[in-house]
Design an enzyme around this catalytic site. Structure first.
Site, PDB file in Angstrom:
ATOM      1  N   PHE B  39      36.035  41.103  36.358  1.00 29.18           N
ATOM      2  CA  PHE B  39      36.209  40.918  37.796  1.00 29.18           C
ATOM      3  C   PHE B  39      36.306  42.289  38.469  1.00 29.18           C
ATOM      4  O   PHE B  39      37.201  43.087  38.154  1.00 29.18           O
ATOM      5  CB  PHE B  39      37.469  40.084  38.068  1.00 29.18           C
ATOM      6  CG  PHE B  39      37.378  38.683  37.505  1.00 29.18           C
ATOM      7  CD1 PHE B  39      36.885  37.635  38.275  1.00 29.18           C
ATOM      8  CD2 PHE B  39      37.763  38.417  36.195  1.00 29.18           C
ATOM      9  CE1 PHE B  39      36.777  36.348  37.757  1.00 29.18           C
ATOM     10  CE2 PHE B  39      37.668  37.132  35.666  1.00 29.18           C
ATOM     11  CZ  PHE B  39      37.171  36.095  36.454  1.00 29.18           C
ATOM     12  N   VAL B  77      40.366  42.075  34.605  1.00 31.91           N
ATOM     13  CA  VAL B  77      40.400  42.531  35.992  1.00 31.91           C
ATOM     14  C   VAL B  77      40.373  44.047  35.998  1.00 31.91           C
ATOM     15  O   VAL B  77      41.170  44.684  35.298  1.00 31.91           O
ATOM     16  CB  VAL B  77      41.700  42.038  36.677  1.00 31.91           C
ATOM     17  CG1 VAL B  77      41.792  42.542  38.108  1.00 31.91           C
ATOM     18  CG2 VAL B  77      41.784  40.518  36.639  1.00 31.91           C
ATOM     19  N   CYS B  78      39.487  44.632  36.786  1.00 29.15           N
ATOM     20  CA  CYS B  78      39.409  46.087  36.852  1.00 29.15           C
ATOM     21  C   CYS B  78      40.684  46.665  37.452  1.00 29.15           C
ATOM     22  O   CYS B  78      41.112  46.257  38.534  1.00 29.15           O
ATOM     23  CB  CYS B  78      38.215  46.528  37.694  1.00 29.15           C
ATOM     24  SG  CYS B  78      38.214  48.303  37.994  1.00 29.15           S
ATOM     25  N   VAL B  79      41.265  47.623  36.763  1.00 28.91           N
ATOM     26  CA  VAL B  79      42.547  48.184  37.200  1.00 28.91           C
ATOM     27  C   VAL B  79      42.431  48.898  38.546  1.00 28.91           C
ATOM     28  O   VAL B  79      43.264  48.682  39.436  1.00 28.91           O
ATOM     29  CB  VAL B  79      43.150  49.116  36.112  1.00 28.91           C
ATOM     30  CG1 VAL B  79      42.227  50.272  35.771  1.00 28.91           C
ATOM     31  CG2 VAL B  79      44.509  49.647  36.544  1.00 28.91           C
ATOM     32  N   GLY B  82      41.695  46.438  41.295  1.00 23.86           N
ATOM     33  CA  GLY B  82      42.860  45.580  41.450  1.00 23.86           C
ATOM     34  C   GLY B  82      43.994  46.263  42.200  1.00 23.86           C
ATOM     35  O   GLY B  82      44.574  45.697  43.129  1.00 23.86           O
TER      36      GLY B  82
END
Lengths: 100, 119, 130
Positions: B39, B77-79, B82
């Site tokens: 994501f 989820v991409c840090v 995010g």
């Protein structure tokens, strides 16, 4: 290559952008709002009808149905597929490019 | 076939997350493997457990969580994306994890096909 | 379609294409694609970056975002070469349609025509677009 187009050609230029760069023989799947490009009787229909000579063009039936259209509403030469067919196409066509 | 899936948009505003979910469930049903759903961009919002849609609508976040639980799908989820949007561990729905973009590259290398769903 | 190649030490190298078709600032895609490329550059993969359609506006010189308090990431494109990202392609027709010349750009990228763009895209293993 399988090209994915998910926007109406009446609002966005992604389909035209794709048609200009897709290599002959590529697959193009119209899904989400992209299905409006597959309908017969629109001002865009001749463009798609012509494109079926160079590309394998598909339209996703569940997205057509959600928008009130049956498979018989699409242009001759455009093939209607379901999600299983979508999965199969990504495998058959070797790589996938989304036009966003 | 092994698939890597990328979701570029959040839930509800665009159909991208729905389309990705349908693609993943059908691919799994056909016996294929989904290595990772990554994501990115507003797609990170799919991981927000505070999402509370009306009862007569699909619950997109819960549906992803359920899929991860039932099929051991890695929802990443991409840090960086995010953090920008307030998606941190405190609001993460079950089945999602936060990691770097490298995870996306890894899954693209390992998968036979990468499919991007966006706007 | 090219086959992914395997190096002597067993590492798989694939042809990756990062597609930029959107203008900067109006949406976040240009910035976050760039952030993705900077990470991708650290991998031993065959990285390609394409700018076409409104994506060519990303490389316009003299972007001044101070008044809007938005990030000016256009200078970062100049750093791509330092990161080892050298296969950067701009589509000639997209530039001409938008009145851009190579002198208007922050980097001296290779200009290819639409037919070459077709060949480039068609030869990729992984295409990441936004």
């Amino acid at each position: 290559m399988l090209h994915l187009v998910n926007k109406s050609p009446f609002e966005r230029t992604t389909l035209e952008a794709c048609l200009r760069r897709a290599a002959p023989g590529s697959g193009i799947l119209l899904y989400e709002d992209g299905v409006y490009a597959a309908l017969a009787g629109t001002s865009f229909a001749p463009t798609i009808a012509n494109a079926t000579n160079a590309f394998d063009i598909f339209v996703l039936a569940p997205d057509l149905a959600a928008r009130g259209y049956a498979p018989d509403a699409v242009i001759d030469g455009v093939r209607t597929i379901d999600y299983d067919g979508f999965v199969d196409l990504t495998i058959e066509k070797q790589s996938v490019q989304s036009w966003l | 076939m092994k698939f890597a899936i990328v979701v570029n948009e959040g839930p509800y505003n665009h159909q991208a997350s729905d389309s990705a979910y349908q693609f993943v469930t059908h691919a799994l049903a056909k016996g294929h493997e989904v290595l990772r759903v990554f994501f990115y961009y507003d797609g990170v919002l799919n991981a927000n457990k505070l999402s509370a849609p009306q009862a007569d609508d699909r619950n997109i976040v819960k549906r992803w969580s359920q899929l991860a639980q039932d099929n051991q799908i890695d929802l990443t989820v991409c840090v960086a994306a995010g953090l920008r949007r307030g998606i941190i561990d405190d609001v993460l729905a079950p089945g999602f994890r936060i990691a770097g973009i490298g995870q996306l590259i890894d899954s693209c290398i390992d998968a036979g096909r990468t499919v991007v769903f966006g706007d | 379609m090219s086959d992914a190649t395997e190096t002597a030490d067993g590492l798989v190298t694939k042809r990756f294409l990062y597609v930029n078709r959107k203008a900067p600032h109006g949406t976040v895609y240009a910035l976050e694609v760039l952030e993705m490329i900077l990470v991708a550059a650290m991998y031993e993969q065959d990285v390609h970056v394409a700018f076409l359609d409104d994506g060519v506006f990303q490389l316009r010189k003299n972007q001044a975002t101070e008044e809007l308090e938005m990030k000016d990431f256009s200078k970062t494109y100049r750093a791509l070469e330092d990161y080892g990202v050298e296969k950067i392609f701009l589509e000639k027709e997209s530039m001409e349609e938008r009145g851009l010349t190579p002198d208007d750009l922050v980097i001296p990228a290779a200009t290819i025509d639409r037919k070459q763009m077709t060949e480039l895209m068609d030869s990729m293993d992984v295409v990441l677009s936004a």
